[in-house]
Design a protein around this motif. Structure first.
Motif, PDB file in Angstrom:
ATOM      1  N   LEU A   1      43.058  46.539  56.939  1.00 18.94           N
ATOM      2  CA  LEU A   1      43.742  46.912  55.706  1.00 18.94           C
ATOM      3  C   LEU A   1      42.744  47.370  54.649  1.00 18.94           C
ATOM      4  CD1 LEU A   1      46.368  44.032  55.406  1.00 18.94           C
ATOM      5  CD2 LEU A   1      46.580  46.235  56.563  1.00 18.94           C
ATOM      6  N   VAL A   2      43.261  48.132  53.693  1.00 19.62           N
ATOM      7  CA  VAL A   2      42.438  48.600  52.578  1.00 19.62           C
ATOM      8  C   VAL A   2      41.829  47.412  51.839  1.00 19.62           C
ATOM      9  CG1 VAL A   2      42.513  49.786  50.338  1.00 19.62           C
ATOM     10  CG2 VAL A   2      43.690  50.768  52.314  1.00 19.62           C
ATOM     11  N   MET A   3      42.548  46.272  51.822  1.00 17.49           N
ATOM     12  CA  MET A   3      42.017  45.089  51.159  1.00 17.49           C
ATOM     13  C   MET A   3      40.664  44.693  51.736  1.00 17.49           C
ATOM     14  SD  MET A   3      41.878  42.518  49.175  1.00 17.49           S
ATOM     15  CE  MET A   3      43.445  42.539  48.325  1.00 17.49           C
ATOM     16  N   LYS A   4      40.498  44.775  53.070  1.00 17.27           N
ATOM     17  CA  LYS A   4      39.229  44.389  53.683  1.00 17.27           C
ATOM     18  C   LYS A   4      38.121  45.355  53.268  1.00 17.27           C
ATOM     19  CE  LYS A   4      36.950  43.197  58.018  1.00 17.27           C
ATOM     20  NZ  LYS A   4      37.119  42.955  59.476  1.00 17.27           N
ATOM     21  N   ALA A   5      38.418  46.659  53.249  1.00 16.44           N
ATOM     22  CA  ALA A   5      37.419  47.636  52.819  1.00 16.44           C
ATOM     23  C   ALA A   5      37.041  47.405  51.365  1.00 16.44           C
ATOM     24  CB  ALA A   5      37.945  49.052  53.018  1.00 16.44           C
ATOM     25  N   SER A   6      38.025  47.081  50.533  1.00 16.36           N
ATOM     26  CA  SER A   6      37.764  46.817  49.116  1.00 16.36           C
ATOM     27  C   SER A   6      36.871  45.597  48.955  1.00 16.36           C
ATOM     28  CB  SER A   6      39.088  46.598  48.370  1.00 16.36           C
ATOM     29  OG  SER A   6      39.927  47.716  48.499  1.00 16.36           O
TER      30      SER A   6
END
Length: 620
Positions: A237-242
Motif C-alpha cells: 500500500l501507499v502507506m508503506k511507501a510513505s
C-alpha cells in the motif's frame, strides 16, 4: 394518534439525528405511525405477545433501565435515546425495560419505518439492526476521503513508469546525461543483466558524491550507487511507501516484483496533491531542523496535519500511523541534536518506543512512553552520558507537544535506561511473577518498537520479550484480572460514571479508560495467548477472528467501536486545538447528539459483553 399531537412529534423528530435528514412528508408519515406509551416509576415495559413485531423505541422524557434477565445492568437511557435495535425477526427483547422515573416513550413499527425512509440510504444505515453498521457509518463520509483512498491503494496505481535504467558499468557522465534528458526523472536505477534492481543513484547523489568530491565522471555508476535499497512490492500500500519516505528520509522508493525486477518508482511528486502526504514533507523539515527551537516551531505543522486528516474523514488507524511516523521523526532528530550537544555516544545504544507509540496508535494527546537499551559493556560513565541524553530528549519531546509521562515510563528515569541484560531480566521477572507493580510495568512495555540506534540490541530484547509474554498462562491470567478491573460505564449520562473536570467543572467521560483501553487489552490478551507477535490493535483483532476466538460479527462490532470511539476522540482533540484548550481524552457527553450517545451506549454494552466472554474463557 390524535392529529393535534403530530406537529409536536414532527418538531421533536426534526431535532434528532438521523430524522433531521428527512423531508416534511416523510416526518409526518413517521409521526403518524408512532404509538405513545406512558410508564410510571418502577413500571415495566411489557413485550407484545402476538402478533410478533419489531419496534424501535424513543425515550421522549424520563429515564429507563435495561436489565438482563439475571438482573445485571445492560444500559440506562434518558431523553432522546433510542432502543430496540437488537430485536430480531419478531423475537422478544432479551432484556427487561423498567422506568426509573415517570417516562414517556414513542414506539415505532420497525419495518414500517424502514419502508418510509427507503429513499434515504444514509438514514437506513444509521437505523440498521447491526451495531457494527451503525457505528462504522457514523464515522464515515458519504464519499470516501481522497486522502484515505490514496493511502490504502496499491503503490502500482500511483507509480511513475518513467523509468531510467542503466547498467553498473555505465559511466557516471553518461548516466547523468540520460537523467537530464529524461523528463520528470530524479534518479537512475542500476540493473544487472537479468534486469534485477541492484542500486539507485539520485540527482542528490550526483551532487554529494561526484561534484562535491571532484570524482572522475568516467568511473562506472556502480561506484556511487546506493546498494542498501528500501523497496516496496507491487501489492504494497501507499502507506508503506510513505512510511519508508518518512523514516528513512528518502524521496525515491523503487517498486519491485518477486524477482526484484523494477516495476516503477513512487515519489512524493505522485502524492503531492494529497493533504495527508504533508507528513512526508514535514518529516523532511524535521530531519533538517538545526536546533530545538526550530523543532518546536514545527509542532504547529504536525497539529495542522492531524486536523486535516480528521476533517477529511481519514480513518483513525491511518491517522495513528501517520502521527506515529511524525513522532518517530521528532525523536530521531532530537537524538541527533542531543549527540551534537553532548558529543558522540560512548557505546552502542537503542532508543525504543512503548505503549500506543509502539502500536502506531498515536494521536494529538499522546504522551511519552520510551526507553533506552544500552550495550552490556556500558560503564557507569557511559550510563551518566545516556542519562543526560535521555533528559535532553524527553524534555525536548515535551516542548514539541509530547507530554511527559505521568507515570515516568521514560528513558529519563534511570530505571528505563539500562543495559540489555538488565532489560532481559526485567521481562523474565515480569513474566514469572506478574504481581501488581510488575504488571503495571509490563502493561507499558508489553509492546515495544525500534526507533533509532543499534537495531541488534532491540532485536535481542524483542526475542526475549516474545518468548516471555506469549503462551504464558500465568501472565495471561494476570492480564485478564487487570483488564476486568475497568468496566464500561453502562449507566452513562445519569451522573453515575462521569467525573468533574477540574478546570471547567463539567461532567466528563474519559473515553480512553471507558472503552479504548478495554478493547486494546482484550485484543492483546487473545493475541498473546495464541502466540501472535503483531502489536497494532486492529491487526490483533483480525488475528483473533482468524484464529476462531471471535465470531465475524463480534469482529465487525469491535472494528466499529474502535473507529467510532477513536473518531470521537480525534474530533474532540481538533476542537480543543482550535479553541486553545488542553488536548486530552475527556469528552463532554452533554454536548453529544442523541445518536452519538446511543452509539456510545451500544459500544459500552458490546465491550461489557466481550469482557464477560474473556472472563469465562480464561476462568476469572
Amino acid at each position: 394518534m390524535h392529529q393535534e399531537l403530530l406537529p409536536n412529534i414532527v418538531s421533536f423528530l426534526q431535532t434528532m439525528s438521523p430524522f433531521d435528514q428527512l423531508n416534511a412528508d416523510t416526518l409526518n408519515a413517521i409521526a403518524g405511525s408512532i404509538e405513545i406509551l406512558y410508564l410510571g416509576q418502577h413500571q415495566h415495559l411489557e413485550p407484545l405477545t402476538a402478533p410478533p413485531q419489531h419496534f424501535l423505541y424513543i425515550v421522549r422524557t424520563g429515564v429507563i433501565e435495561q436489565r438482563y434477565h439475571d438482573g445485571s445492568l445492560r444500559s440506562r437511557l434518558g431523553a432522546d435515546d433510542i432502543f430496540g435495535f437488537s430485536q430480531h425477526d419478531g423475537a422478544a427483547l432479551d432484556y427487561q425495560v423498567v422506568a426509573i422515573e415517570n417516562s414517556l416513550l414513542y414506539r415505532i413499527d420497525y419495518p414500517t419505518l424502514l419502508t418510509l425512509v427507503d429513499p434515504y440510504p444514509d438514514v437506513i444505515a444509521q437505523l440498521a439492526p447491526s451495531i457494527s453498521t451503525r457505528l462504522i457509518h457514523s464515522v464515515s463520509l458519504p464519499h470516501p476521503a481522497q486522502t484515505e483512498s490514496i493511502f490504502l491503494q496499491p503503490v502500482r496505481k500511483l507509480a511513475s513508469q518513467n523509468l531510467m535504467m542503466v547498467t553498473p558499468d555505465t559511466p557516471i557522465q553518461q548516466a547523468a546525461d540520460k537523467m537530464s534528458r529524461e523528463p520528470n526523472s530524479s534518479c537512475a536505477a542500476i540493473v544487472d543483466q537479468q534486469q534485477r534492481l541492484i542500486g539507485l543513484v539520485t540527482d542528490k547523489d550526483m551532487t554529494k558524491r561526484v561534484i562535491a568530491h571532484g570524482l572522475d565522471v568516467q568511473q562506472p555508476i556502480a561506484t556511487i550507487m546506493t546498494h542498501q535499497l528500501h523497496t516496496v512490492s507491487v501489492d504494497d500500500l501507499v502507506m508503506k511507501a510513505s512510511e519508508i519516505m518518512i523514516v528513512h528520509h528518502i524521496q525515491n522508493v523503487p517498486i519491485v516484483d518477486d524477482n526484484f525486477t523494477l516495476q516503477g518508482i513512487i515519489t512524493p511528486q505522485q502524492l503531492i496533491q494529497q493533504n495527508s502526504i504533508q507528513a512526508i514533507f514535514l518529516s523532511e523539515k524535521i530531519s533538517q531542523a538545526p536546533s530545538l527551537p526550530a523543532l518546536v516551531a514545527l509542532a504547529a505543522e504536525r497539529n495542522a496535519i492531524f486536523s486535516v486528516l480528521v476533517e477529511n474523514g481519514v480513518s483513525s488507524d491511518v491517522i495513528g500511523k501517520v502521527m506515529s511516523l511524525i513522532y518517530d521523526a521528532f525523536t530521531c532528530r532530537l537524538l541527533a541534536l542531543a549527540e551534537q550537544h553532548l558529543g558522540a555516544a560512548p557505546c552502542e545504544y537503542c532508543w525504543i518506543a512503548a505503549g500506543s507509540h509502539a502500536r502506531n496508535e498515536v494521536h494529538l494527546g499522546s504522551d511519552q512512553d520510551n526507553a533506552l537499551i544500552l550495550d552490556d559493556g556500558a560503564t557507569e560513565s557511559d550510563k551518566a552520558y545516556f542519562s543526560h541524553l535521555a533528559m535532553y530528549l524527553c524534555k525536548g519531546l515535551d516542548q514539541c507537544g509530547y507530554a511527559l509521562c505521568s507515570g515516568r515510563f521514560m528513558a529519563a528515569t534511570r530505571r528505563w535506561c539500562q543495559p540489555l541484560h538488565v532489560w532481559v531480566e526485567y521481562y523474565r521477572k515480569w513474566a514469572r511473577a506478574p504481581e501488581y507493580e510488575h504488571l503495571l510495568n509490563l502493561n507499558v512495555f508489553i509492546e515495544i518498537r525500534y526507533i533509532a540506534g543499534n537495531k541488534s540490541l532491540f532485536d535481542a530484547l524483542n526475542d526475549v520479550r516474545l518468548q516471555q509474554i506469549t503462551h504464558n498462562p500465568k501472565l495471561i491470567a494476570a492480564l485478564v484480572t487487570n483488564a476486568l478491573r475497568t468496566r464500561p460505564p453502562l449507566g452513562i449520562f445519569n451522573n453515575l460514571v462521569l467525573k468533574k473536570d477540574g478546570d471547567s467543572g463539567e461532567k466528563t467521560l474519559d473515553i480512553k479508560h471507558a472503552a479504548l483501553s478495554s478493547l486494546v487489552d482484550m485484543a492483546r490478551i487473545y493475541t498473546l495467548s495464541e502466540g501472535g507477535a503483531m502489536q497494532e490493535t486492529l491487526s490483533r483483532l483480525l488475528f483473533v477472528e482468524q484464529k476462531g476466538l471471535m465470531s465475524h460479527s463480534s469482529y465487525l462490532d469491535c472494528l466499529g467501536i474502535y473507529h467510532f470511539v477513536t473518531g470521537l476522540r480525534n474530533k474532540h482533540q481538533v476542537e480543543a486545538l482550535q479553541q486553545g484548550k488542553p488536548i486530552d481524552n475527556l469528552l463532554q457527553p452533554t454536548r453529544f447528539g442523541s445518536f452519538e450517545r446511543q452509539h456510545l451506549k451500544d459500544a459500552f454494552r458490546i465491550v461489557s459483553g466481550l469482557q464477560e466472554a474473556l472472563r469465562i474463557k480464561f476462568g476469572q
